[in-house]
Design a protein around this motif. Structure first.
Motif, mmCIF file in Angstrom:
data_model
loop_
_atom_site.group_PDB
_atom_site.id
_atom_site.type_symbol
_atom_site.label_atom_id
_atom_site.label_comp_id
_atom_site.label_asym_id
_atom_site.label_seq_id
_atom_site.Cartn_x
_atom_site.Cartn_y
_atom_site.Cartn_z
ATOM 1 N N ILE A 1 0.797 -0.947 -0.308
ATOM 2 C CA ILE A 1 0.356 0.434 0.023
ATOM 3 C C ILE A 1 0.857 0.551 0.065
ATOM 4 C CG2 ILE A 1 -2.229 -0.746 1.345
ATOM 5 C CD1 ILE A 1 -1.209 0.230 3.369
ATOM 6 N N GLN A 2 0.442 2.711 -0.324
ATOM 7 C CA GLN A 2 0.547 3.461 -0.215
ATOM 8 C C GLN A 2 1.297 4.242 0.511
ATOM 9 O OE1 GLN A 2 2.697 4.620 -3.475
ATOM 10 N NE2 GLN A 2 1.847 3.203 -4.019
ATOM 11 N N ASN A 3 0.350 3.917 2.129
ATOM 12 C CA ASN A 3 0.702 4.503 3.258
ATOM 13 C C ASN A 3 1.546 3.945 4.127
ATOM 14 O OD1 ASN A 3 -1.588 6.902 3.319
ATOM 15 N ND2 ASN A 3 -2.485 5.807 1.968
ATOM 16 N N GLU A 4 1.725 4.436 5.342
ATOM 17 C CA GLU A 4 2.403 3.743 6.016
ATOM 18 C C GLU A 4 1.974 2.514 7.326
ATOM 19 O OE1 GLU A 4 6.376 2.935 8.071
ATOM 20 O OE2 GLU A 4 6.276 5.124 6.706
ATOM 21 N N THR A 5 2.711 1.238 7.678
ATOM 22 C CA THR A 5 2.059 0.609 8.759
ATOM 23 C C THR A 5 2.756 1.765 9.822
ATOM 24 O OG1 THR A 5 2.743 -1.852 6.893
ATOM 25 C CG2 THR A 5 3.103 -1.658 9.131
ATOM 26 N N ARG A 6 1.270 1.639 10.528
ATOM 27 C CA ARG A 6 1.464 1.479 11.878
ATOM 28 C C ARG A 6 2.772 1.349 12.810
ATOM 29 N NH1 ARG A 6 -2.789 -0.594 15.739
ATOM 30 N NH2 ARG A 6 -3.291 -2.955 15.495
ATOM 31 N N ALA A 7 2.941 1.861 13.718
ATOM 32 C CA ALA A 7 3.601 1.548 15.071
ATOM 33 C C ALA A 7 2.823 1.654 16.188
ATOM 34 C CB ALA A 7 5.308 2.160 14.947
ATOM 35 N N ASN A 8 3.150 0.712 17.213
ATOM 36 C CA ASN A 8 2.334 0.371 18.764
ATOM 37 C C ASN A 8 3.337 0.374 19.713
ATOM 38 O OD1 ASN A 8 -0.292 0.398 17.600
ATOM 39 N ND2 ASN A 8 0.301 -1.936 17.714
ATOM 40 N N ILE A 9 3.124 0.877 20.966
ATOM 41 C CA ILE A 9 3.723 1.629 21.358
ATOM 42 C C ILE A 9 2.931 0.491 23.305
ATOM 43 C CG2 ILE A 9 4.543 2.889 23.570
ATOM 44 C CD1 ILE A 9 4.954 5.571 21.071
ATOM 45 N N LYS A 10 3.999 -0.167 23.656
ATOM 46 C CA LYS A 10 3.364 -1.163 24.887
ATOM 47 C C LYS A 10 4.045 -1.089 25.896
ATOM 48 C CE LYS A 10 1.591 -3.191 22.306
ATOM 49 N NZ LYS A 10 -0.071 -2.809 21.468
ATOM 50 N N ILE A 11 3.552 -0.217 27.080
ATOM 51 C CA ILE A 11 4.814 -0.248 28.152
ATOM 52 C C ILE A 11 4.226 -0.802 29.551
ATOM 53 C CG2 ILE A 11 4.881 1.985 29.995
ATOM 54 C CD1 ILE A 11 3.598 3.929 27.772
ATOM 55 N N VAL A 12 4.828 -1.653 30.054
ATOM 56 C CA VAL A 12 5.166 -2.168 30.775
ATOM 57 C C VAL A 12 5.485 -1.544 32.027
ATOM 58 C CG1 VAL A 12 6.132 -4.547 31.912
ATOM 59 C CG2 VAL A 12 5.340 -4.127 28.932
ATOM 60 N N ASP A 13 5.229 -1.588 32.518
ATOM 61 C CA ASP A 13 5.763 -0.748 34.589
ATOM 62 C C ASP A 13 5.375 -2.049 35.490
ATOM 63 O OD1 ASP A 13 6.037 0.100 37.157
ATOM 64 O OD2 ASP A 13 4.221 1.738 36.617
ATOM 65 N N SER A 14 7.245 -2.345 35.182
ATOM 66 C CA SER A 14 7.081 -3.750 36.767
ATOM 67 C C SER A 14 7.456 -3.628 38.217
ATOM 68 C CB SER A 14 8.782 -3.476 36.079
ATOM 69 O OG SER A 14 9.969 -3.210 36.605
ATOM 70 N N LEU A 15 6.902 -2.076 38.347
ATOM 71 C CA LEU A 15 6.667 -2.001 39.503
ATOM 72 C C LEU A 15 5.382 -1.586 39.876
ATOM 73 C CD1 LEU A 15 8.013 -0.901 42.498
ATOM 74 C CD2 LEU A 15 7.429 0.998 41.375
ATOM 75 N N ASN A 16 4.661 -1.838 39.219
ATOM 76 C CA ASN A 16 3.473 -1.591 39.461
ATOM 77 C C ASN A 16 2.534 -2.217 39.061
ATOM 78 O OD1 ASN A 16 2.890 1.182 40.943
ATOM 79 N ND2 ASN A 16 3.805 2.169 39.362
ATOM 80 N N HIS A 17 2.931 -3.371 37.759
ATOM 81 C CA HIS A 17 2.736 -4.182 37.437
ATOM 82 C C HIS A 17 1.652 -4.031 36.382
ATOM 83 C CE1 HIS A 17 4.737 -7.231 40.024
ATOM 84 N NE2 HIS A 17 4.082 -6.026 40.926
ATOM 85 N N THR A 18 1.346 -3.110 35.598
ATOM 86 C CA THR A 18 0.578 -2.450 35.071
ATOM 87 C C THR A 18 1.333 -2.920 33.445
ATOM 88 O OG1 THR A 18 1.338 -0.327 34.862
ATOM 89 C CG2 THR A 18 -0.024 -1.118 36.115
ATOM 90 N N ASN A 19 0.010 -2.735 32.591
ATOM 91 C CA ASN A 19 0.565 -2.957 30.896
ATOM 92 C C ASN A 19 -0.611 -2.235 30.101
ATOM 93 O OD1 ASN A 19 2.297 -5.574 30.061
ATOM 94 N ND2 ASN A 19 0.445 -5.853 31.471
#
Length: 312
Positions: free
Chosen positions: A83-101
């Motif tokens: 395709i002509q347009n850009e494939t997306r990028a996703n960010i996953k933030i893992v907080d190892s202290l508070n055990h959150t994603n």
């Protein structure tokens, strides 16, 4: 042949922090990048299970080469529409202290009508009798909500077996074509059928409604609580396994991979749910969107107990 469809792939960047401070500078402990998108994740797991598949969908922009390079490295068969347009990028933030994603997902590129037509024509030519077709994940805002309805019809007209893993409007429209298996989580099922709550009884009754409408198998992920499987043979339940959670991304995709593996190996419904539960647990114990291995799954499988709640 197994065909996995990923209409909105993403480069998943997983950043691990020891405490996420909103509004402040945060310093990462580790950073990793993985090619992703639900169908691609399914193919990655299947490869580790010694099952070949063909990945398809849309790729474009600078990230396209990164995907193609990774496919070659993993020896994953692929046939994507450029395709002509850009494939997306996703960010996953893992907080190892508070055990959150925390996930920050881009919407995805614009797909033109011409590009969509090229894909649909290619998809028609790919599908054959007795293929297993996996339709999974979200789509970019430019895609029609009923795309999975059309793709399911195409695959079933070719006498392929269809597994659908989607949510929202995509799932709502997709089930009209009666895919052979769907894999919503409890919240997706609640939204689909407007359930007042997600008690086990409500979930099972909702799955029975879908079964009576022509969907042969409904596997419902319950997160850390395990899963339910409603089929023409009965209702099955597995409790979740306690494992160290490193990333929740890809757990559902691993369960879909388990369904494919179970079909190919003629597992019973009970064995299928046990295997899927172990796959999901193995996935969350890995960083980023890494694919679990058969060895990891078999280690956990020893601990999985399955209860037959009803027999039909």
């Amino acid at each position: 042949m197994v065909i996995t469809v990923t209409l909105n792939p993403a480069m998943d960047k997983t950043i691990t922090l020891k405490g996420l401070n909103i509004g402040s500078v945060n310093r990462a402990i580790t950073v990793r990048e993985d090619i992703g998108g639900k169908g691609i994740n399914v193919s990655k797991v299947l490869k580790n299970f010694n099952i070949s598949s063909l990945c398809t969908g849309f790729l474009g922009g600078e990230l396209e080469n990164s995907f193609i390079h990774d496919f070659k490295k993993r020896k994953l068969n692929n046939d994507f529409i450029h395709i002509q347009n850009e494939t997306r990028a996703n960010i996953k933030i893992v907080d190892s202290l508070n055990h959150t994603n925390t996930d920050i997902n881009e919407p995805g590129p614009y797909i033109s009508k011409e590009e969509l037509k090229i894909f649909i024509d290619k998809f028609k030519s790919m599908c054959s009798k007795e293929d297993i077709v996996v339709l999974s994940g979200g789509v970019s805002p430019s895609m029609p909500d009923d795309i999975y309805l059309h793709l399911t019809k195409i695959a079933k007209e070719k006498e392929a077996f269809v597994i659908l893993d989607a949510d929202g409007e995509l799932l709502k429209h997709g089930i009209k074509a009666c895919p052979d298996v769907i894999k919503p989580n409890n919240h997706e099922l609640q939204k689909l059928l407007n359930l007042s709550d997600i008690s086990e009884e409500n979930i099972i009754n909702a799955a029975k409604v879908l079964k009576n409408k022509g969907i042969a198998k409904i596997m419902i992920s319950l997160g850390e609580k395990g899963g339910l499987f409603v089929t023409e043979n009965g209702v099955y339940k597995c409790k979740g396994l306690k494992v160290p959670v490193k990333s929740t991304v890809g757990a559902g995709d691993s369960m879909v991979s388990a369904i494919v593996y179970s079909l190919i190996n003629n597992y019973s419904d009970k064995e299928t749910l046990r295997f899927a539960t172990a796959c999901g647990a193995a996935s969350v114990a890995l960083d980023g969107t890494q694919a679990c291995t058969l060895q990891q799954v078999h280690e956990l499988l020893k601990e999985v107990k399955c209860e037959i709640k009803e027999e039909f």
